[in-house]
Each structure stands twice: as structure tokens, then as C-alpha cells.
Enzyme design. Structure first.
Site, mmCIF file in Angstrom:
data_model
loop_
_atom_site.group_PDB
_atom_site.id
_atom_site.type_symbol
_atom_site.label_atom_id
_atom_site.label_comp_id
_atom_site.label_asym_id
_atom_site.label_seq_id
_atom_site.Cartn_x
_atom_site.Cartn_y
_atom_site.Cartn_z
ATOM 1 N N GLU A 33 0.848 -1.204 0.000
ATOM 2 C CA GLU A 33 0.000 0.000 0.000
ATOM 3 C C GLU A 33 0.881 1.250 0.000
ATOM 4 O O GLU A 33 1.862 1.322 0.753
ATOM 5 C CB GLU A 33 -0.868 -0.049 1.253
ATOM 6 C CG GLU A 33 -2.324 0.200 1.055
ATOM 7 C CD GLU A 33 -3.042 -0.699 0.077
ATOM 8 O OE1 GLU A 33 -3.029 -0.378 -1.127
ATOM 9 O OE2 GLU A 33 -3.661 -1.685 0.506
ATOM 10 N N ASP A 36 2.997 2.076 -4.881
ATOM 11 C CA ASP A 36 2.982 2.200 -6.354
ATOM 12 C C ASP A 36 3.645 3.486 -6.829
ATOM 13 O O ASP A 36 4.506 3.467 -7.706
ATOM 14 C CB ASP A 36 1.573 2.013 -6.946
ATOM 15 C CG ASP A 36 0.496 2.924 -6.403
ATOM 16 O OD1 ASP A 36 0.767 3.713 -5.465
ATOM 17 O OD2 ASP A 36 -0.644 2.862 -6.923
ATOM 18 N N SER A 67 -26.053 8.980 -14.888
ATOM 19 C CA SER A 67 -25.645 8.136 -13.763
ATOM 20 C C SER A 67 -26.897 7.480 -13.193
ATOM 21 O O SER A 67 -27.751 8.155 -12.616
ATOM 22 C CB SER A 67 -24.950 8.972 -12.691
ATOM 23 O OG SER A 67 -24.918 8.234 -11.486
ATOM 24 N N GLY A 122 -12.502 2.253 -0.497
ATOM 25 C CA GLY A 122 -11.131 1.772 -0.735
ATOM 26 C C GLY A 122 -11.064 0.644 -1.739
ATOM 27 O O GLY A 122 -10.049 -0.035 -1.848
ATOM 28 N N SER A 125 -13.744 2.391 -6.772
ATOM 29 C CA SER A 125 -14.884 2.607 -7.662
ATOM 30 C C SER A 125 -14.511 3.606 -8.759
ATOM 31 O O SER A 125 -14.958 3.480 -9.902
ATOM 32 C CB SER A 125 -16.075 3.121 -6.857
ATOM 33 O OG SER A 125 -15.695 4.235 -6.073
ATOM 34 N N ASP A 171 -4.592 0.938 -9.049
ATOM 35 C CA ASP A 171 -6.035 0.682 -9.138
ATOM 36 C C ASP A 171 -6.473 0.478 -10.590
ATOM 37 O O ASP A 171 -7.220 -0.443 -10.914
ATOM 38 C CB ASP A 171 -6.829 1.851 -8.543
ATOM 39 C CG ASP A 171 -6.425 2.141 -7.119
ATOM 40 O OD1 ASP A 171 -5.678 1.342 -6.530
ATOM 41 O OD2 ASP A 171 -6.845 3.185 -6.588
ATOM 42 N N TYR A 221 -3.755 12.448 0.837
ATOM 43 C CA TYR A 221 -3.059 11.487 -0.036
ATOM 44 C C TYR A 221 -1.912 12.182 -0.762
ATOM 45 O O TYR A 221 -0.769 11.711 -0.767
ATOM 46 C CB TYR A 221 -4.064 10.893 -1.036
ATOM 47 C CG TYR A 221 -3.459 9.864 -1.968
ATOM 48 C CD1 TYR A 221 -3.522 8.508 -1.676
ATOM 49 C CD2 TYR A 221 -2.813 10.253 -3.143
ATOM 50 C CE1 TYR A 221 -2.968 7.563 -2.522
ATOM 51 C CE2 TYR A 221 -2.250 9.317 -3.991
ATOM 52 C CZ TYR A 221 -2.334 7.968 -3.685
ATOM 53 O OH TYR A 221 -1.768 7.049 -4.533
HETATM 54 C C1 GLA Z 1 -5.166 4.660 -3.775
HETATM 55 C C2 GLA Z 1 -4.415 5.051 -5.038
HETATM 56 C C3 GLA Z 1 -3.413 3.977 -5.462
HETATM 57 C C4 GLA Z 1 -2.533 3.550 -4.293
HETATM 58 C C5 GLA Z 1 -3.377 3.258 -3.057
HETATM 59 C C6 GLA Z 1 -2.538 2.985 -1.850
HETATM 60 O O1 GLA Z 1 -6.005 3.559 -4.025
HETATM 61 O O2 GLA Z 1 -5.307 5.285 -6.096
HETATM 62 O O3 GLA Z 1 -2.637 4.422 -6.546
HETATM 63 O O4 GLA Z 1 -1.547 4.508 -4.037
HETATM 64 O O5 GLA Z 1 -4.252 4.331 -2.743
HETATM 65 O O6 GLA Z 1 -1.803 1.825 -2.022
#
Ligand code: GLA
Length: 386
Positions: A33, A36, A67, A122, A125, A171, A221
């Protein structure tokens, strides 16, 4: 996800004709996590939930999008200045723009979409939404000449340029490349990947959704990512080859102690450890040692909570309950700040754990957690050609 449901809404909201139907999944991540965007390893898999949409070119330069879940309709043009206000529509607009930047002659279309992957939990989506449009526009307007990696990058660039989240590639990669029954280990520096069949005998993988939404977490983030870049810049002074935290080790990090903020130091410590944990988990899976897999998951949770600081009291509580119920592995999954814990639990302990989680979470927070058994499904695909 029900094809007839999407189709009936598409027919109702447009001219009565039908188009093509596509689907893209959300994802889980076994371990790795916030690695990336640091050039490290991730270990995701697609789930059996995601986004499904119907689409038909409409012979104009306007996108007409509905939607189904939000019962909201938006029209927008395809030029940079035509960005819609509604946030859900910005994802579709962003994908159109990123495809256009790659030379695709995107034309106007009618579309309706719906999802069964929970929002803000998480499970990505938003990546599912991006991937399903990138995949479809490639099929409809580019004869599939854009390769799958580039489709994932279209989704990632949409996040960067139209949503304001400086996310990594995990993702969108998982959503596009997913394969039923398999996790995928991706090296985010070289982009090499390998499928790992995942069917742990005697165990279940289950998500416990804290129902704490992480939707407003994008600035936190981006801040985490900035911390990592600050540390790389400091390490580079003595080690010019270090391009990502992936290239650094604990000794290099020690050398910059005092030269970077304590906070940035902690963030980097977590990332360097986490990258190694992914490889340890891969080795453990090769020999079927799920105790090690589980132990690494707990270590990840601890790091995300105490060093990377992307957990929250609800997720820490869910992690504690897992520990008390002898769950083999448990951790916050995805970006953090809310959403789900991922739990690897022996089948015979599963029901007791779920009962206990529901009861004690309700007693402590007055909230009912949602439980999702993980089924590893396929990536982006055409469901029916119109
Ligand atoms: C989110 C981001 C990913 C990754 C995760 C944490 O989902 O979109 O790119 O950094 O957080 O692993």
C-alpha cells in the site's frame, strides 16, 4: 451487476435504441500500500464488483451521460473548456480528454452507467469508472490500438489532471488487467507483472467496510506522496541513482535523518518496509505459508496506522477485533482514511469473527459494518456488442 438493469435505463433515458455494454471491476490489494507511486511492488486483484455501462455514438460532438445510481444527467462537449461540474461526470470527461490527447478521435455518445462496488470504501470505484470508459472508447473509436497499460495510464492521468488526486497506477492497472482467481504482482518501476493463482485452501478473504468514507482524503493522499518525494530528493544528494523510495534502503534513510522532517522520515520508513513485505508475501504464497502472509498484513496495518498515519480509530478498532478473534491477517486496505479492512481468516473462524465484528463495532461506534466476501474476478471487458 445486472445487464438488463443497465439496458433498461439506457433505453428509457435515450432514444429507445441500444448500444454496446462494457464492464470494469474494482480491486482488492493483498499487500503493498502506497508503494505504487514509490516505484515499488503491489499485489492487487480485480473483484467481482465494479461498473457497468452502455454506450452508443450519437453522431454529435456532445456526450450525454446518465448516472443510474445518482439519477443525474449531464451533457458536455469534448474540448478542454467543456469540463462538467458534477464530479462523477468529470471522470468520464477526463477519460475522453486523455484519449483525445493520445490521438483518439473521440466522438459524442450517449451513455448510462451503474456500479455495485461501494463508493469511498477503498475498492477503487473511481478506477472502475475510468477503466470502463477508457476500454470502451478504445474499442469504439480507436480499433483497440491503445494497449492495456496505456488504458490504465489514461485512468491515472484522469485522476491527476481532472480530479486532483496524484495517485499511482495500481487501481487502474488491476481494473484493466484483472483475471478471475488470480492476484497480480506488479513492479511499478519496470511495469513487469505476474499472475498468481490465489485460492487459499481452508481460508477466506473478507472485507469489513467501516462505512467511514474516505472521499475527502485527496489532499492528505497528495501530502503523503509529497513526503516521499522530499525524502527521495534528500537521499539523491549522496545517492544520485535513487529515483524512487524503491531504490533506497534503511541505511540511506538513516543518513538523511535530521535533514528531512520527522514526519517525512516516518513516511519513508513505512514505504521502504512495505516494499519488502510484498516480496516476503510472494515468497510465503509460493510455499503456502499463510501464517507469514497474515503476519505481514498485520505489520502493514501497524505501519499505515503509526508511521504513514492513514488509518482512523474505526479501522484500528476493526484490526484489534481481528487480532482478538485469531484472524490470520488483517489490515486497512487501499489509500486509507476510511474504507475497508482486508482479512485473511480460517474458514472455521469466519462466522464467529463476523458476528463479533458486527456486534462490537455497533456497540462502540453505533455503526453497522458491511461485510464483503472477496471473489477475484476479471478485468475490463466487452459484455455485449451493440
Ligand atoms: C489509492 C491510489 C493507489 C494507491 C493506493 C494505496 O487507491 O489510487 O494508486 O496509491 O491508494 O496503495
Amino acid at each position: 451487476m445486472d445487464i438488463e438493469f443497465v439496458r433498461s435505463r439506457f433505453i428509457k433515458h435515450f432514444d429507445g435504441t441500444t448500444g454496446s455494454i462494457y464492464a470494469s471491476p474494482g480491486r482488492i490489494n493483498l499487500i503493498g500500500e502506497h508503494t505504487d507511486y514509490n516505484g515499488g511492488f503491489v499485489f492487487p486483484g480485480a473483484v467481482d464488483k465494479g461498473m457497468m455501462m452502455e454506450i452508443k455514438p450519437n453522431g454529435t460532438k456532445t456526450v450525454k451521460a446518465y448516472s443510474i445510481d445518482l439519477k443525474d444527467y449531464v451533457e458536455f462537449g469534448l474540448n478542454e473548456e467543456d469540463a462538467p461540474r458534477a464530479s462523477w461526470a468529470r471522470y468520464i470527461f477526463g477519460v475522453c480528454r486523455e484519449m483525445i490527447k493520445r490521438g483518439v478521435e473521440v466522438q459524442g455518445f450517449n451513455t448510462a452507467f451503474a456500479g455495485d462496488v461501494p463508493l469511498g470504501a477503498g475498492m477503487s470505484s473511481s478506477a472502475a469508472l475510468e477503466s470502463v470508459y477508457a476500454f470502451a472508447l478504445n474499442d469504439l473509436f480507436a480499433d483497440n490500438r491503445i494497449d492495456k497499460f496505456e488504458l490504465a495510464k489514461v485512468g491515472q492521468a484522469t485522476e491527476h489532471n481532472y480530479i486532483g488526486v496524484n495517485c499511482g497506477i495500481m487501481d487502474q492497472f488491476a481494473s484493466v488487467f484483472g483475471k478471475a482467481g488470480n492476484l497480480i504482482r506488479l513492479d511499478c518501476r519496470s511495469l513487469e507483472y505476474r499472475y498468481y493463482p490465489f485460492n487459499p485452501q481452508g481460508y477466506k478473504l473478507v472485507l469489513v467496510d467501516s462505512v467511514v468514507k474516505h472521499e475527502l482524503a485527496s489532499s492528505a493522499y497528495n501530502k503523503r506522496r509529497q513526503s516521499c518525494e522530499n525524502v527521495v530528493a534528500a537521499i539523491q544528494k549522496n545517492h544520485p541513482h535513487v529515483e524512487f523510495l524503491r531504490d533506497a534502503d534503511m541505511d540511506m534513510l538513516q543518513e538523511v535523518k535530521g535533514k528531512v522532517s520527522d514526519e517525512d522520515y516516518m513516511r519513508a520508513e513505512y514505504v521502504i518496509e512495505e516494499i519488502h513485505r510484498v516480496l516476503d508475501v510472494c515468497d510465503a504464497l509460493e510455499i503456502g505459508d499463510y501464517d507469514i502472509v497474515g503476519q505481514k498484513m498485520y505489520e502493514t496495518h501497524h505501519g499505515m496506522s503509526k508511521l504513514y498515519e492513514v488509518s482512523c480509530p474505526e479501522l484500528d478498532f476493526l484490526n484489534d477485533i481481528a487480532k482478538h478473534n485469531e484472524v490470520t491477517g488483517s489490515r486497512v486496505m487501499g489509500g486509507g482514511f476510511g474504507g475497508c479492512t482486508l482479512n485473511l481468516v480460517k474458514s472455521n473462524l469466519y462466522q464467529g469473527f463476523i458476528d463479533e465484528v458486527k456486534e462490537s463495532y455497533r456497540a462502540k461506534f453505533g455503526l453497522t459494518p458491511k461485510i464483503y466476501d472477496v471473489v477475484i474476478g476479471d478485468g475490463s471487458r466487452l459484455i455485449e456488442r451493440g
